[in-house]
Design a protein around this motif. Structure first.
Motif, PDB file in Angstrom:
ATOM      1  N   LYS A 160       0.835  -1.209   0.000  1.00 29.60           N
ATOM      2  CA  LYS A 160       0.000   0.000   0.000  1.00 29.60           C
ATOM      3  C   LYS A 160       0.865   1.252   0.000  1.00 29.60           C
ATOM      4  CE  LYS A 160      -4.172  -1.831   2.125  1.00 29.60           C
ATOM      5  NZ  LYS A 160      -5.056  -1.783   3.290  1.00 29.60           N
ATOM      6  N   ALA A 161       1.912   1.232   0.794  1.00 28.38           N
ATOM      7  CA  ALA A 161       2.807   2.388   0.854  1.00 28.38           C
ATOM      8  C   ALA A 161       3.487   2.620  -0.494  1.00 28.38           C
ATOM      9  CB  ALA A 161       3.847   2.197   1.955  1.00 28.38           C
ATOM     10  N   LEU A 162       3.908   1.540  -1.125  1.00 27.86           N
ATOM     11  CA  LEU A 162       4.533   1.661  -2.440  1.00 27.86           C
ATOM     12  C   LEU A 162       3.565   2.248  -3.466  1.00 27.86           C
ATOM     13  CD1 LEU A 162       6.705  -1.546  -2.997  1.00 27.86           C
ATOM     14  CD2 LEU A 162       7.464   0.823  -3.040  1.00 27.86           C
ATOM     15  N   MET A 163       2.323   1.799  -3.421  1.00 29.68           N
ATOM     16  CA  MET A 163       1.331   2.263  -4.385  1.00 29.68           C
ATOM     17  C   MET A 163       0.934   3.719  -4.166  1.00 29.68           C
ATOM     18  SD  MET A 163       1.255  -0.072  -6.454  1.00 29.68           S
ATOM     19  CE  MET A 163       0.040   0.644  -7.530  1.00 29.68           C
ATOM     20  N   LYS A 164       1.317   4.295  -3.058  1.00 33.84           N
ATOM     21  CA  LYS A 164       1.054   5.712  -2.803  1.00 33.84           C
ATOM     22  C   LYS A 164       2.285   6.577  -3.078  1.00 33.84           C
ATOM     23  CE  LYS A 164      -2.518   4.911   0.631  1.00 33.84           C
ATOM     24  NZ  LYS A 164      -2.908   5.017   2.042  1.00 33.84           N
ATOM     25  N   ASP A 165       3.418   5.930  -3.246  1.00 33.20           N
ATOM     26  CA  ASP A 165       4.662   6.653  -3.486  1.00 33.20           C
ATOM     27  C   ASP A 165       4.585   7.379  -4.835  1.00 33.20           C
ATOM     28  OD1 ASP A 165       7.403   7.108  -4.542  1.00 33.20           O
ATOM     29  OD2 ASP A 165       8.018   6.105  -2.691  1.00 33.20           O
ATOM     30  N   GLU A 166       4.870   8.659  -4.814  1.00 35.78           N
ATOM     31  CA  GLU A 166       4.794   9.498  -6.023  1.00 35.78           C
ATOM     32  C   GLU A 166       5.678   8.967  -7.152  1.00 35.78           C
ATOM     33  OE1 GLU A 166       2.898  12.151  -6.933  1.00 35.78           O
ATOM     34  OE2 GLU A 166       1.793  11.698  -5.093  1.00 35.78           O
ATOM     35  N   ARG A 167       6.845   8.465  -6.817  1.00 36.89           N
ATOM     36  CA  ARG A 167       7.755   7.946  -7.841  1.00 36.89           C
ATOM     37  C   ARG A 167       7.165   6.716  -8.525  1.00 36.89           C
ATOM     38  NH1 ARG A 167      12.663   7.351  -3.904  1.00 36.89           N
ATOM     39  NH2 ARG A 167      10.860   6.615  -2.760  1.00 36.89           N
ATOM     40  N   ILE A 168       6.547   5.845  -7.743  1.00 40.71           N
ATOM     41  CA  ILE A 168       5.927   4.643  -8.307  1.00 40.71           C
ATOM     42  C   ILE A 168       4.745   5.030  -9.190  1.00 40.71           C
ATOM     43  CG2 ILE A 168       4.687   2.505  -7.762  1.00 40.71           C
ATOM     44  CD1 ILE A 168       7.672   2.389  -7.085  1.00 40.71           C
ATOM     45  N   LEU A 169       3.920   5.951  -8.701  1.00 37.14           N
ATOM     46  CA  LEU A 169       2.767   6.408  -9.494  1.00 37.14           C
ATOM     47  C   LEU A 169       3.231   7.050 -10.797  1.00 37.14           C
ATOM     48  CD1 LEU A 169       0.555   7.873  -6.620  1.00 37.14           C
ATOM     49  CD2 LEU A 169       0.219   5.721  -7.859  1.00 37.14           C
ATOM     50  N   ARG A 170       4.284   7.825 -10.728  1.00 42.52           N
ATOM     51  CA  ARG A 170       4.823   8.468 -11.949  1.00 42.52           C
ATOM     52  C   ARG A 170       5.365   7.414 -12.911  1.00 42.52           C
ATOM     53  NH1 ARG A 170       4.730  12.085 -15.635  1.00 42.52           N
ATOM     54  NH2 ARG A 170       6.720  12.864 -16.316  1.00 42.52           N
ATOM     55  N   ALA A 171       6.039   6.402 -12.386  1.00 44.80           N
ATOM     56  CA  ALA A 171       6.559   5.326 -13.233  1.00 44.80           C
ATOM     57  C   ALA A 171       5.422   4.585 -13.927  1.00 44.80           C
ATOM     58  CB  ALA A 171       7.404   4.356 -12.398  1.00 44.80           C
TER      59      ALA A 171
END
Length: 169
Positions: free
Chosen positions: A8-19
């Protein structure tokens, strides 16, 4: 439970969302790129005129060559790359390369989709047409690629350029 929190934390990370966003746009770009449609038009016309047409499509990038070969499979396209492996993209050993070239000579394939491996040093037979999927900045490489056609009879060279991109420069 720990894994779920980390996910869940990863899926909220801006870098992951941008990727994810960039990947989606890249996929959409490659999927619907006008060059792929233009390639299909060119080959449909050429094979309508001469079903025995032999061609080479040169692509600078291995991932593009893979996509092109898939999109042109209906015309008898096969991918032809070097021996080096790049990540999950496994290269072709000499035996595999020789088999593809022999199948091309024998008419089992009508189109070779090559990276720079097809420019020099290999015994690739003369072809009726050469397509540059993207322009090449090197005059030597351009001449080597063009030289694959027109050896026995007149040949054609197409250079695909997308308007409004660095292709134009």
């Amino acid at each position: 439970e720990q894994d779920a929190r980390v996910s869940k934390a990863l899926m909220k990370d801006e870098r992951i969302l941008r990727a994810f966003e960039l990947t989606k746009r890249l996929y959409a770009f490659n999927k619907d790129h006008p060059k792929l449609e233009k390639l299909k038009e060119i080959f449909a016309e050429e094979f309508r005129k001469n079903p025995d047409t032999k061609a080479i499509v040169f692509s600078h990038f291995r991932d593009s060559s893979q996509r092109i070969a898939i999109d042109l499979k209906e015309f008898g396209a096969v991918r032809f790359v070097g021996q080096a492996s790049k990540g999950r993209d496994i290269g072709l050993n000499q035996k595999q390369q020789a088999k593809i070239l022999q199948d091309f000579r024998d008419g089992k394939h009508n189109i070779l989709v090559c990276t720079s491996v097809g420019e020099e040093g290999l015994d690739i037979p003369s072809v009726d047409m050469v397509v540059f999927y993207e322009p090449v900045p090197s005059e030597i490489r351009k001449i080597q690629r063009e030289g694959r056609t027109g050896r026995r009879r007149a040949g054609k060279v197409f250079i695909l350029i997308t308007k409004g991109t660095r292709d134009e420069s």
